[in-house]
Design an enzyme around this catalytic site. Sequence first.
Site, PDB file in Angstrom:
ATOM      1  N   ASP A  79      -5.274   6.344  10.349  1.00 41.30           N
ATOM      2  CA  ASP A  79      -5.738   5.238  10.234  1.00 41.30           C
ATOM      3  C   ASP A  79      -3.816   4.220  11.025  1.00 41.30           C
ATOM      4  OD1 ASP A  79      -2.721   5.325   8.136  1.00 41.30           O
ATOM      5  OD2 ASP A  79      -4.482   4.507   6.814  1.00 41.30           O
ATOM      6  N   HIS A 110      -0.467   4.194   7.117  1.00 38.72           N
ATOM      7  CA  HIS A 110       0.012   5.021   5.913  1.00 38.72           C
ATOM      8  C   HIS A 110       0.396   6.035   5.996  1.00 38.72           C
ATOM      9  CE1 HIS A 110      -3.267   2.057   4.883  1.00 38.72           C
ATOM     10  NE2 HIS A 110      -2.160   1.336   4.182  1.00 38.72           N
ATOM     11  N   SER A 146       0.648  -1.171   0.397  1.00 35.23           N
ATOM     12  CA  SER A 146       0.174  -0.437   0.195  1.00 35.23           C
ATOM     13  C   SER A 146       0.218   1.275  -0.216  1.00 35.23           C
ATOM     14  CB  SER A 146      -0.799  -0.307   1.028  1.00 35.23           C
ATOM     15  OG  SER A 146      -0.404   0.037   2.232  1.00 35.23           O
TER      16      SER A 146
HETATM   17  C1  LIG Z   1       3.694   1.300   5.361  1.00 34.66           C
HETATM   18  O1  LIG Z   1       5.299   1.979   6.179  1.00 34.66           O
HETATM   19  C2  LIG Z   1       5.028   2.289   7.431  1.00 34.66           C
HETATM   20  C3  LIG Z   1       6.441   2.556   7.548  1.00 34.66           C
HETATM   21  O2  LIG Z   1       7.631   2.305   7.033  1.00 34.66           O
HETATM   22  C4  LIG Z   1       4.615   1.505   8.175  1.00 34.66           C
HETATM   23  O3  LIG Z   1       4.989   1.227   9.821  1.00 34.66           O
HETATM   24  C5  LIG Z   1       4.073   1.049   7.923  1.00 34.66           C
HETATM   25  O4  LIG Z   1       3.694  -0.304   8.720  1.00 34.66           O
HETATM   26  C6  LIG Z   1       3.645   0.697   6.258  1.00 34.66           C
HETATM   27  N1  LIG Z   1       2.257   0.317   6.173  1.00 34.66           N
HETATM   28  C7  LIG Z   1       1.572  -0.864   5.492  1.00 34.66           C
HETATM   29  C8  LIG Z   1       0.142  -0.885   5.733  1.00 34.66           C
HETATM   30  O5  LIG Z   1       2.606  -1.035   4.850  1.00 34.66           O
HETATM   31  C1  LIG Z   2     -10.646   4.987   8.530  1.00 36.42           C
HETATM   32  O1  LIG Z   2     -12.062   3.984   9.483  1.00 36.42           O
HETATM   33  C2  LIG Z   2     -11.689   3.080   9.593  1.00 36.42           C
HETATM   34  C3  LIG Z   2     -12.734   2.146  10.252  1.00 36.42           C
HETATM   35  O2  LIG Z   2     -12.599   2.840  12.029  1.00 36.42           O
HETATM   36  C4  LIG Z   2     -10.268   2.634  10.166  1.00 36.42           C
HETATM   37  O3  LIG Z   2     -10.304   1.336  10.661  1.00 36.42           O
HETATM   38  C5  LIG Z   2      -9.666   3.087   9.577  1.00 36.42           C
HETATM   39  O4  LIG Z   2      -7.816   3.063   9.989  1.00 36.42           O
HETATM   40  C6  LIG Z   2     -10.068   4.398   8.666  1.00 36.42           C
HETATM   41  N1  LIG Z   2      -9.159   4.700   7.753  1.00 36.42           N
HETATM   42  C7  LIG Z   2      -8.851   6.609   7.582  1.00 36.42           C
HETATM   43  C8  LIG Z   2      -7.583   6.922   6.931  1.00 36.42           C
HETATM   44  O5  LIG Z   2      -9.031   7.172   8.537  1.00 36.42           O
END
Ligand SMILES: *[C@@H]1O[C@H](CO)[C@@H](O)[C@H](O)[C@H]1NC(C)=O
Ligand SMILES: *[C@@H]1O[C@H](CO)[C@@H](O)[C@H](O)[C@H]1NC(C)=O
Length: 265
Positions: free
Chosen positions: A235, A238, A32
């Site tokens: 979240d 990301h 992602s």
């Molecule tokens: C996105 O990158 C960050 C930084 O390396 C990491 O902490 C995170 O787990 C990554 N998320 C995903 C869904 O790969």
């Molecule tokens: C959107 O809401 C869901 C459910 O509450 C959460 O798991 C997710 O991390 C949120 N995503 C973002 C981009 O804020």
Amino acid sequence: MFLSVFFCLTLIANVKAERSQPKNIFLLGGQSNMSGRGGNYNDTNNIVRWNGKIPPECASNKNIHRLNANKTWVPAHEPLHQDIDVLKTCGIGPGMPFANEILAKVPTFGSIGLVPCAIGGTRIAMWGRGTVLYNRLVDRANASLNCGGKIRALLWFQGESDTSKEDSKLYKSRLENFINNLRQDLNISELPVIMVGICSADQGPYMNLIRSIQLNYNDTNVRTVDAMGSTFLADHKHLDTKSQIRVGQKLAAAFLSSFDGLHPK
Ligand SMILES: *[C@@H]1O[C@H](CO)[C@@H](O)[C@H](O)[C@H]1NC(C)=O
Ligand SMILES: *[C@@H]1O[C@H](CO)[C@@H](O)[C@H](O)[C@H]1NC(C)=O
Ligand SMILES: *[C@@H]1O[C@H](CO)[C@@H](O)[C@H](O)[C@H]1NC(C)=O
Ligand SMILES: *[C@@H]1O[C@H](CO)[C@@H](O)[C@H](O)[C@H]1NC(C)=O
Ligand SMILES: *[C@@H]1O[C@H](CO)[C@@H](O)[C@H](O)[C@H]1NC(C)=O
Ligand SMILES: *[C@@H]1O[C@H](CO)[C@@H](O)[C@H](O)[C@H]1NC(C)=O
């Protein structure tokens, strides 16, 4: 060869400069964070949306192209993976800031072609030789060279999905196999790979292991830039737009300092 020249001439006759073959091609793979989620938020119905904000570092440029899902060169614009990572809401990733940074640092670099191939949530085992993702990467890489150009590097941002006890132990060999097989299947034995070392605020032992495998990868043509210090979306998973720009610029700096023999900085 004849077929391919014929095809390119046909394209030029029919559709003009918009589909012109870029000179410097970069493959983009991983999960992602490579696909891009910068600028994503939950709307009032809890549906993930992209806010549509494109900072100047991520702006389109007449010298930046992307290979679309149809394997046609089109002008690149955010979100770069929109027609590739189709099951997710795509936002800002590192690809556009990477390309813009290269052109800003080396104006004579020549046109850039980005080949987005990342898919959210994918483990490295899903990229092994013969898998759907691997075959598509090789196929799109081949298609990107239809009318010339040169593949300059693979950009790789992946590993979060391998932070279980079992997968993390196998990560090193899986990553090595992936890179070695790709080089062989593309017939580019010294294909440069620039990857991102993953990190998080609350990383456990397995993420630390993945990270150290990435940061200590021992290969003359592999570099790793560090995502440490990144900031995140609501979240907490990301990279936000600001950090995607930072990672994209770090990837560009690594490419220019290590692999751009034609245009030394
Ligand atoms: C996105 O990158 C960050 C930084 O390396 C990491 O902490 C995170 O787990 C990554 N998320 C995903 C869904 O790969
Ligand atoms: C959107 O809401 C869901 C459910 O509450 C959460 O798991 C997710 O991390 C949120 N995503 C973002 C981009 O804020
Ligand atoms: C994909 O390519 C085909 C054949 O060149 C074309 O007819 C079609 O319109 C293209 N689709 C998109 C979404 O570009
Ligand atoms: C890609 O191109 C190489 C060299 O031209 C060829 O050997 C290989 O079979 C091609 N792979 C695919 C999936 O088209
Ligand atoms: C692989 O690349 C080398 C030079 O880099 C070339 O001589 C050889 O013909 C290529 N092989 C194939 C199968 O395309
Ligand atoms: C790195 O690779 C080189 C060449 O393959 C090898 O000689 C060297 O021992 C390796 N270093 C480590 C720390 O594994």
